[in-house]
Design an enzyme around this catalytic site. Structure first.
Site, PDB file in Angstrom:
ATOM      1  N   PRO A   1       3.308  -4.650  -3.057  1.00 24.65           N
ATOM      2  CA  PRO A   1       2.735  -3.437  -2.104  1.00 24.65           C
ATOM      3  C   PRO A   1       3.845  -3.507  -0.808  1.00 24.65           C
ATOM      4  O   PRO A   1       3.442  -4.101   0.241  1.00 24.65           O
ATOM      5  CB  PRO A   1       1.410  -3.712  -1.734  1.00 24.65           C
ATOM      6  CG  PRO A   1       1.115  -5.182  -1.775  1.00 24.65           C
ATOM      7  CD  PRO A   1       2.221  -5.607  -3.031  1.00 24.65           C
TER       8      PRO A   1
ATOM      9  N   ASP B   1       6.003  -7.241   2.265  1.00 26.85           N
ATOM     10  CA  ASP B   1       5.025  -7.426   1.294  1.00 26.85           C
ATOM     11  C   ASP B   1       3.933  -7.515   2.037  1.00 26.85           C
ATOM     12  O   ASP B   1       3.415  -8.543   2.843  1.00 26.85           O
ATOM     13  CB  ASP B   1       5.362  -8.853   0.568  1.00 26.85           C
ATOM     14  CG  ASP B   1       4.164  -8.938  -0.489  1.00 26.85           C
ATOM     15  OD1 ASP B   1       3.177  -8.438  -0.445  1.00 26.85           O
ATOM     16  OD2 ASP B   1       4.135 -10.048  -1.336  1.00 26.85           O
ATOM     17  N   HIS B   2       2.927  -6.618   2.068  1.00 28.68           N
ATOM     18  CA  HIS B   2       1.813  -6.355   2.577  1.00 28.68           C
ATOM     19  C   HIS B   2       0.706  -7.378   2.098  1.00 28.68           C
ATOM     20  O   HIS B   2      -0.568  -7.490   2.878  1.00 28.68           O
ATOM     21  CB  HIS B   2       1.178  -4.855   2.326  1.00 28.68           C
ATOM     22  CG  HIS B   2       0.454  -4.551   3.769  1.00 28.68           C
ATOM     23  ND1 HIS B   2      -0.330  -5.306   4.369  1.00 28.68           N
ATOM     24  CD2 HIS B   2       0.193  -3.263   4.275  1.00 28.68           C
ATOM     25  CE1 HIS B   2      -0.794  -4.554   5.355  1.00 28.68           C
ATOM     26  NE2 HIS B   2      -0.584  -3.513   5.233  1.00 28.68           N
ATOM     27  N   ARG B   3       0.730  -8.161   1.134  1.00 28.73           N
ATOM     28  CA  ARG B   3      -0.133  -9.226   0.620  1.00 28.73           C
ATOM     29  C   ARG B   3       0.081 -10.278   1.448  1.00 28.73           C
ATOM     30  O   ARG B   3      -1.058 -10.843   1.737  1.00 28.73           O
ATOM     31  CB  ARG B   3      -0.159  -9.592  -0.743  1.00 28.73           C
ATOM     32  CG  ARG B   3       0.121  -8.425  -1.982  1.00 28.73           C
ATOM     33  CD  ARG B   3       0.507  -8.998  -3.244  1.00 28.73           C
ATOM     34  NE  ARG B   3       1.868  -9.295  -3.239  1.00 28.73           N
ATOM     35  CZ  ARG B   3       2.446  -9.898  -4.175  1.00 28.73           C
ATOM     36  NH1 ARG B   3       1.891 -10.129  -5.490  1.00 28.73           N
ATOM     37  NH2 ARG B   3       3.680 -10.380  -4.104  1.00 28.73           N
TER      38      ARG B   3
END
Length: 426
Positions: free
Chosen positions: A222, A393-395
């Protein structure tokens, strides 16, 4: 005592690699650490070295051949074993038969009835590497008519590429139809069909790997994006002053890399990668630099950039670029890091967003610097401005962490003396 040199797992999770070139001949004496072969992986062309002093007794794989990870590619031993029976030595080491026979390419014939004119029966087996066979299959061709230039007449990649190119050239010739003597063909029959001009360039292993890796990244990671703008007039002035006294010239990108490393030091929550079980937080700042080498896109990694001077960064980047162009990157040159820098500013690109290079968690895309008006202290002024886009990377990283990182990065670019505080002894 004889031993086998196995195809290493150069890239994590890799199941095969291409043996590009042997750097030593049979019966060559090698010292520990000497490179013996070039291997093409999903990331780069890297050298494989021997661990101990040895003799290269027998080559078990041909250049251009795709070899499974863990499969034997050479027989190693001592001087005294050079004249012994290599067939028996291989059997004693558990290699079935003797030297593995190259995969055969057999032209297909119809299972019953008369053979197809397009696929006449061939009763002899042709020696061909698996990679070459795959290239032929993708091009819709057979190995019929190809003269191998590899060891023992084996068909290798260069032979197949030349064959594919010749086939493309043949198909480019305009199709003509001739009428029987004394008879004029109708206009619609006599008119040749226009040929579509294109060239089918077979994908290299690196190109396929880049496509697969970045497609997977965009599908599974994401992404979110932060855009920033830096005034770089002071940075350019500092660079000019540095280059007037240092033998190794420093580029704007070298200073950008240093600023990114400093921001990582100040915002350690950016120096992480996502795994299914846990975040991996790194103690050192290792930054990958995107390089458009003559062999394809590669991302060699600079280690401990937070402790390097800008001149050391410049020298290391230059060394990595040269190694990439020569196909001499080592395995550890392309592994690791949580962050990448890619710069298209030198090509006139003002702004762009890049795809994260797994398993890293962020990449900074750097555009060109150009003079433009902006408001400073309530007045309109002209300054050289450079736009950057951070893909995250939003994780692994939240938006506020990335925002803090961007603030520190811009601050250091706009106050470049901060980048030199630890380098006064240079």
């Amino acid at each position: 005592m004889a031993s086998l040199l196995l195809m290493p797992e150069i890239a994590a999770g890799a199941t095969e690699a291409v043996l590009c070139e042997w750097l030593a001949a049979e019966n060559a004496h090698l010292a520990a650490g000497d490179p013996v072969a070039l291997v093409e992986t999903a990331k780069a062309v890297v050298e494989v070295a021997v661990d101990d002093d040895t003799v290269l007794l027998k080559l078990l794989a041909a250049p251009g051949e795709t070899v499974d990870v863990g499969a034997p590619i050479a027989l190693l031993g001592s001087r005294d074993e050079s004249g012994l029976d290599h067939h028996r030595m291989l059997q004693a080491l558990g290699v079935p038969g003797s030297v593995p026979e190259p995969a055969a390419c057999v032209a297909l014939s119809e299972p019953s009835g008369a053979p197809s004119p397009a696929n006449p029966p061939v009763h002899e087996r042709t020696r061909i590497s698996p990679l070459s066979r795959a290239l032929l299959s993708r091009a819709g061709l057979t190995c019929d008519g190809i003269v191998g230039t590899g060891p023992g007449g084996r068909i290798v990649r260069r032979d197949v590429e030349a064959h594919i190119a010749a086939d493309i050239e043949t198909r480019r010739q305009p199709e003509t139809q001739s009428a029987p003597p004394g008879r004029t063909p109708p206009a619609e029959v006599a008119r040749p069909r226009p040929a579509v001009a294109f060239e089918a360039v077979p994908h290299t292993r690196i190109r396929r790997a880049v496509a697969a890796r970045l497609t997977g990244s965009k599908q599974s990671t994401p992404h979110f994006y932060l855009r920033g703008t830096c005034s770089i007039d002071r940075l350019l002035a500092v660079r000019t002053e540095i280059n007037s006294v240092l033998p190794r010239k420093v580029s704007v990108n070298d200073l950008v890399i240093k600023a990114a490393a400093r921001a990582h030091t100040l915002v350690p929550d950016m120096n992480v990668i996502w795994t299914e079980d846990a975040l991996h937080r790194y103690a050192t700042v290792d930054i990958a630099v995107a390089v458009a080498s003559t062999r394809g896109l590669v991302t060699p990694v600079l280690r401990n950039v937070d402790t390097m001077s800008v001149s050391q960064i410049a020298q290391t980047v230059a060394d990595r670029v040269e190694a990439a162009n020569r196909g001499r990157l080592r395995q550890d040159d392309v592994e690791g890091g949580a962050f990448s820098v890619t710069n298209l500013g030198m090509h006139g690109v003002e702004e762009f967003a890049a795809i994260i290079n797994p398993p890293q968690s962020a990449i900074l895309a750097v555009g060109m610097g150009r003079p433009e008006p902006h408001v400073h202290d309530g007045a309109v002024a002209v300054a050289t401005r450079m736009r950057v886009v951070l893909s995250v990377d939003h994780r692994a990283i939240d938006g506020v962490v990335a925002a803090h990182w961007m603030r520190e990065f811009v601050r250091h670019v706009e106050a470049p003396a901060l980048l030199l505080l630890n380098n006064l002894s240079e």
